[in-house]
Write a protein that holds these residues in place. Sequence first.
Motif: not given
Length: 305
Positions: A233-252
Amino acid sequence: MRRTSLLTVGTLLAAALAAGCGANEHRQPSSDAAPKRVTAAPVSTQSDDAVSEIMGSVMARNTANISTKTQARVDRLPVDIGSRVRQGELLAELDSRDLQARVQQARAVFEQTSTDLQRYEKMLSQQLVTQQEFDVVKSRATVAEASLREAEAMLSYSHVTAPFAGVVTKRQIDLGDMVFPGQPLFTLEESGAARFVVSIAESYRDRIRIGDQVRIAVPVLDTVISGTVEELSPSADPTSRTFTVKVGLPNIASVRPGQYGKLLLAGGAEEPTLFIPRSAWVRRGQLDLVYVVNAEKKAMLRLIR
């Protein structure tokens, strides 16, 4: 092995005093008291190579809440919770007798207007009708065709199908229920490789980038998986001040949506930090404190966080 806690009290001019001060830590000496000799503990400046553990969850790449655009009774339910479906496979069939009647009616009107249009085209070429009369018939045929397409579209909504291949995780209807436009019927999660979704604090934002290879610990499987950062996410959540990250996982197969995991983020080696020995800590209630020596060679109590 866990490193000693970081001292964030500003620039230390000297070292923390050892536990020798502990005996009188609750009593401030009077101005005429003789100074006590204590042993100083050195503070080391090191690169923080500790690993931060940030909690997150394994999630499907796509999750859809399936609904319909028509009001009707549920006639068939070929799937249940846990059913694996292919893209386009039937999830539910609704009573479509009213919709079929509308389609037949719209088709009859369309066929009649199409016939009229063909007749008026011949009459116009023979100058037996005016252009205005022809345009009126043509407009009726166009409206009739649009009505037929609309009726056919509504009829198609009586067959609720899967938008992608996946697993039915929720079923909110039963056979014979009356459903309404927009009412959730199913929740479908996409099959295949999942994602790990985590919210990181602002202080970690510059330590992770799209395309980075990161490690994900899944405690229930007692394993660590390598994944690729796909979204940040290029911008932070105004409430929690956090950024969302999505990590692709292998097909397990054993990695399933909803599982708890931890992003193992290595410390920034380019930012040296200060470390103090644990023996120099002073504990008061819920506070961690330490004595430091100021420019006047006096011990001052500072907060560790």
